[in-house]
Design a protein around this motif. Structure first.
Motif, PDB file in Angstrom:
ATOM      1  N   LEU A 207      90.609  15.577  18.085  1.00 15.58           N
ATOM      2  CA  LEU A 207      89.338  16.300  18.059  1.00 15.58           C
ATOM      3  C   LEU A 207      88.487  15.871  19.247  1.00 15.58           C
ATOM      4  N   GLY A 208      87.844  16.840  19.914  1.00 15.66           N
ATOM      5  CA  GLY A 208      86.995  16.518  21.059  1.00 15.66           C
ATOM      6  C   GLY A 208      85.853  17.497  21.204  1.00 15.66           C
ATOM      7  N   GLY A 209      85.035  17.252  22.222  1.00 17.65           N
ATOM      8  CA  GLY A 209      83.879  18.100  22.487  1.00 17.65           C
ATOM      9  C   GLY A 209      83.574  18.103  23.975  1.00 17.65           C
ATOM     10  N   HIS A 210      82.315  17.804  24.341  1.00 17.43           N
ATOM     11  CA  HIS A 210      81.861  17.568  25.708  1.00 17.43           C
ATOM     12  C   HIS A 210      81.532  18.837  26.492  1.00 17.43           C
ATOM     13  N   ILE A 211      82.332  19.886  26.356  1.00 19.73           N
ATOM     14  CA  ILE A 211      82.131  21.076  27.205  1.00 19.73           C
ATOM     15  C   ILE A 211      81.551  22.251  26.419  1.00 19.73           C
ATOM     16  N   HIS A 212      81.230  22.038  25.154  1.00 26.06           N
ATOM     17  CA  HIS A 212      80.522  23.048  24.351  1.00 26.06           C
ATOM     18  C   HIS A 212      81.301  24.356  24.262  1.00 26.06           C
ATOM     19  N   LEU A 213      82.613  24.224  24.212  1.00 28.68           N
ATOM     20  CA  LEU A 213      83.478  25.406  24.115  1.00 28.68           C
ATOM     21  C   LEU A 213      84.522  25.157  23.019  1.00 28.68           C
ATOM     22  N   PRO A 214      84.509  25.967  21.947  1.00 35.04           N
ATOM     23  CA  PRO A 214      85.478  25.753  20.868  1.00 35.04           C
ATOM     24  C   PRO A 214      86.822  26.439  21.146  1.00 35.04           C
ATOM     25  N   TYR A 215      87.910  25.697  20.919  1.00 36.47           N
ATOM     26  CA  TYR A 215      89.255  26.296  21.023  1.00 36.47           C
ATOM     27  C   TYR A 215      90.286  25.364  20.402  1.00 36.47           C
ATOM     28  N   VAL A 216      91.469  25.912  20.185  1.00 43.51           N
ATOM     29  CA  VAL A 216      92.580  25.171  19.575  1.00 43.51           C
ATOM     30  C   VAL A 216      93.818  25.426  20.424  1.00 43.51           C
ATOM     31  N   VAL A 217      94.491  24.366  20.875  1.00 44.63           N
ATOM     32  CA  VAL A 217      95.712  24.540  21.659  1.00 44.63           C
ATOM     33  C   VAL A 217      96.798  23.593  21.152  1.00 44.63           C
ATOM     34  N   PRO A 218      98.065  24.042  21.193  1.00 43.26           N
ATOM     35  CA  PRO A 218      99.157  23.174  20.741  1.00 43.26           C
ATOM     36  C   PRO A 218      99.457  22.078  21.761  1.00 43.26           C
ATOM     37  N   LEU A 219      99.971  20.965  21.250  1.00 43.98           N
ATOM     38  CA  LEU A 219     100.372  19.835  22.087  1.00 43.98           C
ATOM     39  C   LEU A 219     101.816  19.494  21.758  1.00 43.98           C
ATOM     40  N   SER A 220     102.500  18.900  22.711  1.00 44.61           N
ATOM     41  CA  SER A 220     103.844  18.393  22.420  1.00 44.61           C
ATOM     42  C   SER A 220     104.024  17.054  23.116  1.00 44.61           C
ATOM     43  N   GLY A 221     104.979  16.286  22.636  1.00 44.97           N
ATOM     44  CA  GLY A 221     105.279  14.987  23.230  1.00 44.97           C
ATOM     45  C   GLY A 221     106.712  14.975  23.713  1.00 44.97           C
ATOM     46  N   PRO A 222     107.195  13.813  24.124  1.00 50.82           N
ATOM     47  CA  PRO A 222     108.589  13.719  24.598  1.00 50.82           C
ATOM     48  C   PRO A 222     109.595  14.092  23.517  1.00 50.82           C
ATOM     49  N   SER A 223     109.268  13.803  22.259  1.00 50.59           N
ATOM     50  CA  SER A 223     110.162  14.190  21.160  1.00 50.59           C
ATOM     51  C   SER A 223     109.831  15.626  20.765  1.00 50.59           C
ATOM     52  N   SER A 224     110.367  16.062  19.643  1.00 54.51           N
ATOM     53  CA  SER A 224     110.105  17.448  19.234  1.00 54.51           C
ATOM     54  C   SER A 224     108.871  17.575  18.356  1.00 54.51           C
ATOM     55  N   ARG A 225     108.137  16.481  18.192  1.00 57.05           N
ATOM     56  CA  ARG A 225     106.931  16.569  17.354  1.00 57.05           C
ATOM     57  C   ARG A 225     105.915  17.529  17.955  1.00 57.05           C
ATOM     58  N   ARG A 226     105.106  18.120  17.053  1.00 55.86           N
ATOM     59  CA  ARG A 226     104.018  19.002  17.466  1.00 55.86           C
ATOM     60  C   ARG A 226     102.696  18.395  17.017  1.00 55.86           C
ATOM     61  N   ALA A 227     101.644  18.738  17.759  1.00 54.38           N
ATOM     62  CA  ALA A 227     100.286  18.369  17.353  1.00 54.38           C
ATOM     63  C   ALA A 227      99.339  19.393  17.993  1.00 54.38           C
ATOM     64  N   TRP A 228      98.042  19.211  17.741  1.00 55.77           N
ATOM     65  CA  TRP A 228      97.070  20.210  18.189  1.00 55.77           C
ATOM     66  C   TRP A 228      95.833  19.532  18.741  1.00 55.77           C
ATOM     67  N   ALA A 229      95.285  20.131  19.805  1.00 56.10           N
ATOM     68  CA  ALA A 229      93.973  19.718  20.310  1.00 56.10           C
ATOM     69  C   ALA A 229      92.938  20.708  19.789  1.00 56.10           C
ATOM     70  N   ILE A 230      91.900  20.174  19.160  1.00 55.06           N
ATOM     71  CA  ILE A 230      90.845  21.010  18.584  1.00 55.06           C
ATOM     72  C   ILE A 230      89.519  20.628  19.234  1.00 55.06           C
ATOM     73  N   GLN A 231      88.890  21.608  19.842  1.00 56.94           N
ATOM     74  CA  GLN A 231      87.613  21.395  20.514  1.00 56.94           C
ATOM     75  C   GLN A 231      86.497  22.069  19.725  1.00 56.94           C
ATOM     76  N   ALA A 232      85.359  21.381  19.639  1.00 56.85           N
ATOM     77  CA  ALA A 232      84.193  21.958  18.975  1.00 56.85           C
ATOM     78  C   ALA A 232      83.133  22.313  20.016  1.00 56.85           C
ATOM     79  N   GLY A 233      82.364  23.342  19.723  1.00 54.19           N
ATOM     80  CA  GLY A 233      81.187  23.650  20.529  1.00 54.19           C
ATOM     81  C   GLY A 233      80.058  22.697  20.177  1.00 54.19           C
ATOM     82  N   THR A 234      78.862  22.981  20.652  1.00 55.11           N
ATOM     83  CA  THR A 234      77.732  22.151  20.236  1.00 55.11           C
ATOM     84  C   THR A 234      77.286  22.595  18.843  1.00 55.11           C
ATOM     85  N   ALA A 235      77.110  21.609  17.969  1.00 52.67           N
ATOM     86  CA  ALA A 235      76.843  21.922  16.559  1.00 52.67           C
ATOM     87  C   ALA A 235      75.442  22.463  16.342  1.00 52.67           C
ATOM     88  N   VAL A 236      74.440  21.805  16.938  1.00 49.39           N
ATOM     89  CA  VAL A 236      73.048  22.144  16.590  1.00 49.39           C
ATOM     90  C   VAL A 236      72.108  22.248  17.783  1.00 49.39           C
TER      91      VAL A 236
END
Ligand code: FE2
Length: 265
Positions: free
Chosen positions: A184-213
């Motif tokens: 989970l991250g922020g900083h750029i005030h832009l929400p999005y979700v993108v897939p991630l992969s590593g050297p193995s076949s595992r999957r994960a996701w990067a989730i960005q949040a916009g500014t909350a308030v």
């Protein structure tokens, strides 16, 4: 089912009271296991701004995990920036700059990616990467495994590449392989979700949040937060992230997009 409410870049000092109230109401109705605030808690690291943030978080009456962002380090007070860069953060929010939360459903690991000498650029060090890996390897089978950073590990528009976390490629590869499900991250005030992969076949996701308030929204993107939900059913992990945007007409957050997250288990 586990539920994590991910908010970011609250920038207290520039908060909008109606949006703060709506976010408190959303948290009350969702009753999440954990609220994650992925940095830039305040606009200028001022005492009153930290106090407002602390009052808001305490009012949620659920566990919270908060990491600093670059705005949480004094900018103009050079002495404080050099000698006590995290003094205000610690006074208001506790001594831990890299908190860890764990219950039977969620493991969340905070990483302090700010560097007082680096201004807004974020860094993850080899020691931080390894610390997170060691904790991820201890996760239970049922736990959603969350890592929290401030600066993004992936960008979706070219102009954001200069804001990416330094050390991200080594971190993502190691963390995905060690069992991370989402970062989970922020900083750029832009929400999005993108897939991630590593050297193995595992999957994960990067989730960005916009500014909350904050009123410091990016172009026409409204205030937004994310809700990550996860459960194990018949041995299979089911996970989704829902983005909730603030709707000025109803003065409430409403779900706008839901993304199913295919996890490795
Ligand atoms: Fe930031």
């Amino acid at each position: 089912m586990s539920r994590v409410l991910h908010i970011s870049d609250t920038h207290f000092g520039t908060e909008q009271p109606a949006v703060v109230r709506a976010l408190s109401e959303l948290s009350r109705s969702l009753a999440p296991d954990l609220v994650v605030l992925s940095g830039d808690v305040t606009q200028r690291a001022r005492r009153g701004q930290f106090s407002a943030a602390r009052a808001f978080l305490a009012g949620l009456a659920v566990p919270t995990l908060v990491i600093p962002g670059n705005h949480d380090i004094p900018l103009f007070n050079v002495a404080a920036r050099i000698f006590t860069p995290y003094g205000g953060f610690k006074r208001a929010l506790g001594a831990a700059l890299e908190p860890v939360f764990s219950n039977e459903r969620v493991l969340a690991i905070g990483v302090n990616t700010t560097r007082p000498s680096r201004h807004k650029n974020g860094v993850v060090s080899p020691a931080q990467i390894e610390r997170v890996c060691a904790r991820l390897r201890q996760a239970g089978d049922e736990q959603l495994r969350v890592v929290v950073v401030h600066q993004p590990v992936r960008a979706i528009v070219e102009s954001d590449t200069s804001n990416l976390l330094i050390g991200r490629d080594a971190a993502v590869a190691a963390w995905v392989d060690a069992g991370m499900d989402v970062v989970l991250g922020g900083h750029i005030h832009l929400p999005y979700v993108v897939p991630l992969s590593g050297p193995s076949s595992r999957r994960a996701w990067a989730i960005q949040a916009g500014t909350a308030v904050s009123h410091r929204v990016r172009s026409s993107i409204p205030n937004s937060v994310n809700v990550v939900e996860h459960r194990i059913r018949d041995g299979l992990a089911q996970c989704r992230v829902q983005r909730w945007d603030f709707d000025a007409a109803s003065a409430a957050f409403a779900p706008v997009v839901s993304t199913a997250l295919d996890l490795s288990r």
